[in-house]
Design an enzyme around this catalytic site. Structure first.
Site, mmCIF file in Angstrom:
data_model
loop_
_atom_site.group_PDB
_atom_site.id
_atom_site.type_symbol
_atom_site.label_atom_id
_atom_site.label_comp_id
_atom_site.label_asym_id
_atom_site.label_seq_id
_atom_site.Cartn_x
_atom_site.Cartn_y
_atom_site.Cartn_z
ATOM 1 N N GLN A 131 20.046 -25.055 -3.794
ATOM 2 C CA GLN A 131 20.826 -25.325 -2.461
ATOM 3 C C GLN A 131 19.399 -24.558 -1.845
ATOM 4 O O GLN A 131 20.304 -24.759 -0.743
ATOM 5 C CB GLN A 131 22.210 -25.021 -2.411
ATOM 6 C CG GLN A 131 22.642 -23.466 -3.235
ATOM 7 C CD GLN A 131 24.063 -23.827 -3.237
ATOM 8 O OE1 GLN A 131 24.500 -23.753 -4.127
ATOM 9 N NE2 GLN A 131 24.800 -23.205 -2.039
ATOM 10 N N CYS A 135 27.006 -26.175 -2.138
ATOM 11 C CA CYS A 135 27.702 -26.274 -3.018
ATOM 12 C C CYS A 135 28.142 -27.191 -4.806
ATOM 13 O O CYS A 135 27.260 -28.201 -5.199
ATOM 14 C CB CYS A 135 27.901 -24.822 -4.190
ATOM 15 S SG CYS A 135 29.347 -24.485 -3.648
ATOM 16 N N HIS A 176 32.841 -21.780 -4.499
ATOM 17 C CA HIS A 176 31.335 -21.976 -5.038
ATOM 18 C C HIS A 176 32.107 -23.066 -5.786
ATOM 19 O O HIS A 176 32.834 -23.167 -6.660
ATOM 20 C CB HIS A 176 31.024 -20.865 -5.710
ATOM 21 C CG HIS A 176 29.868 -21.576 -5.537
ATOM 22 N ND1 HIS A 176 28.352 -21.698 -5.534
ATOM 23 C CD2 HIS A 176 28.881 -21.283 -7.445
ATOM 24 C CE1 HIS A 176 27.563 -22.119 -6.068
ATOM 25 N NE2 HIS A 176 27.424 -21.650 -7.302
ATOM 26 N N ASN A 219 25.001 -23.328 -12.310
ATOM 27 C CA ASN A 219 24.590 -23.485 -11.254
ATOM 28 C C ASN A 219 23.235 -24.354 -10.593
ATOM 29 O O ASN A 219 22.675 -24.772 -10.946
ATOM 30 C CB ASN A 219 24.447 -21.604 -11.101
ATOM 31 C CG ASN A 219 24.881 -21.120 -9.379
ATOM 32 O OD1 ASN A 219 25.548 -21.355 -9.051
ATOM 33 N ND2 ASN A 219 25.202 -20.228 -9.887
#
Length: 444
Positions: A64, A70, A364, A386
């Site tokens: 990102q 996110c 997040h 992630n």
């Protein structure tokens, strides 16, 4: 008892500190190396390998960059998984810039509508202060990405690639924030001067035209149609021409987003379990679905997430990622740092108390791509995809211990079919409306 710190009290503090050899050693270590490096527990990594009995394989790790997308990346990572596996692809990404464009556009409209709904509020009221604090920041929640997809569809990244402003949103957000606060000032001032609502709404439309122009300049114009061309693992070439974004979504992803609901674990005194909740003035698409979740025990979240992954589907989730995180090796583990031992203190707040007193909230969003079950079928660690690039964590993946899950996990999204009927009924019941500044209204 003294109400101020006196010289005598300072001397007492110093004498007590110096009397403990461990304090002197800790002072030397922390002043030279910092808190976390000194408190790092080298034993934490033992027994927590990046191996999992239930594991889903994904394409390349996304990044990102310098943006707060996110929640958007996590959702698109869940969706692209299905494209990759159904089409037998090595790699594929959906356009995060496309969804960013419409999220900013819709958030601007949502903000201006909220201003029009609150024209009689005092400027220094808590509500107006909250609305003005962040008119359209990068963060979001699951229902908000669903709103964008259902209204605008999706496109491959090749149809609307990243730009400098999508990968580093700060300048664009700062510019739009200034404009939206200016618009709010104009609308509220003209309302006080007696201008009728019809004229204010006409002005709002002109304001939205300016927002659209700014977004096009920063991100480019979103495609109305495009050609989808890709080669699979077996070197077979696929071409589908003149697709609309909505047609692409329906044909190549075709998940019924209405079947997916949010479960939260918020053990606070004001939120009974097994009740549905929503948040006032929280959303992006004005006519879209409301942000809604059902508050349940942590074990309910775990059971549903495991069932969905065992059935071959990733799980979107939101957590407080910065707590007890070892970013270099990708471990979310309560044992990462021995801060209590280093500072001779105890951290005693419960999860609910941390939320109520501002010490923790959802910050997040990521994706569960696996879980390790022990011999009795209980989870002890979770595999996390992630969106910070492959150089973060272990090739972009993180390991979360089950104990960390209990303390800092706040939200997951699962298909209704993995939930008991009573949970679904609780979710679908009339929601309790939380105030706009409630911690559970935080944006990942």
């Amino acid at each position: 008892m003294e109400v101020m710190i006196t010289n005598e009290k300072l001397q007492q503090f110093e004498t007590r500190f110096d009397a403990d050899r461990a304090n002197r050693i800790a002072m030397n270590a922390v002043t030279a190396n910092g808190v976390l490096k000194t408190a790092q527990n080298y034993q934490a990594e033992r027994g927590n390998a990046h191996e999992f009995s239930v594991r889903l394989d994904q394409g390349e790790i996304t990044n990102q960059q310098k943006s707060g997308r996110c929640w958007m990346f996590a959702a698109l990572n869940v969706l692209r998984y299905h494209v990759i596996h159904e089409m037998n692809l090595e790699e594929f990404q959906l356009s995060q810039s496309y969804t960013l464009f419409y999220d900013k556009l819709e958030k601007a409209n949502y903000f201006l509508e909220s201003i029009l709904e609150t024209l009689d509020e005092e400027t220094d009221s808590r509500l107006i202060a909250h609305l003005l604090s962040a008119p359209l920041n990068d963060g979001g929640q699951w229902d908000m990405i669903c709103n964008l997809i259902e209204k605008y569809g999706l496109v491959p990244q090749s149809a609307m690639p990243e730009t400098v402003s999508s990968s580093a949103t700060g300048e664009m957000v700062q510019l739009l924030t200034e404009k939206l606060r200016e618009y709010a000032c104009i609308l509220r001032r003209e309302h006080r001067e007696g201008k009728p609502e019809e004229e204010l709404r006409k002005e709002k439309e002109e304001m939205m035209e300016e927002v659209y122009d700014i977004l096009c300049i920063c991100l480019g114009k979103p495609p109305k149609t495009f050609d989808f061309e890709i080669r699979d693992k077996d070197k077979n070439f696929h071409r589908d021409t003149n697709l609309t974004p909505k047609a692409f979504y329906e044909k190549y992803i075709h998940l019924d987003l209405s079947e997916y609901i949010s479960l939260i674990n918020a053990p606070t005194s004001d939120k009974p379990f097994h009740r549905s909740y929503s948040v006032k003035f929280l959303g992006n698409v004005k006519e879209g679905r409301e942000v809604r979740y059902v508050n349940v025990e942590s074990e309910v979240l775990k059971k549903a997430a495991i069932a969905q992954m065992q059935d071959g589907s990733p799980v979107w989730f939101g957590c407080d990622v910065g707590k007890e995180l070892s970013r270099e090796d990708g471990r979310m583990d309560l044992a990462n740092y021995g801060k209590e031992e280093l500072f001779h203190t105890k951290f005693t707040m419960t999860k609910g108390e941390r939320v109520e007193y501002g010490q923790s909230l959802m910050t997040h969003a990521m994706v569960f791509m696996g879980v390790n079950l022990d011999e009795e079928g209980r989870p002890n660690r979770w595999r996390v995809e992630n969106s910070w690039g492959k150089d973060s964590g272990k090739d972009g993946y993180y390991m979360m211990t089950d104990e960390w899950f209990d303390e800092y996990m706040y939200q997951i999204v699962v298909n209704k079919k993995y939930l008991p009927e009573e949970i679904i009924r609780e979710y679908e019941s009339e929601p309790i409306l939380l105030e706009p500044w409630d911690p559970m209204g935080s944006l990942a």
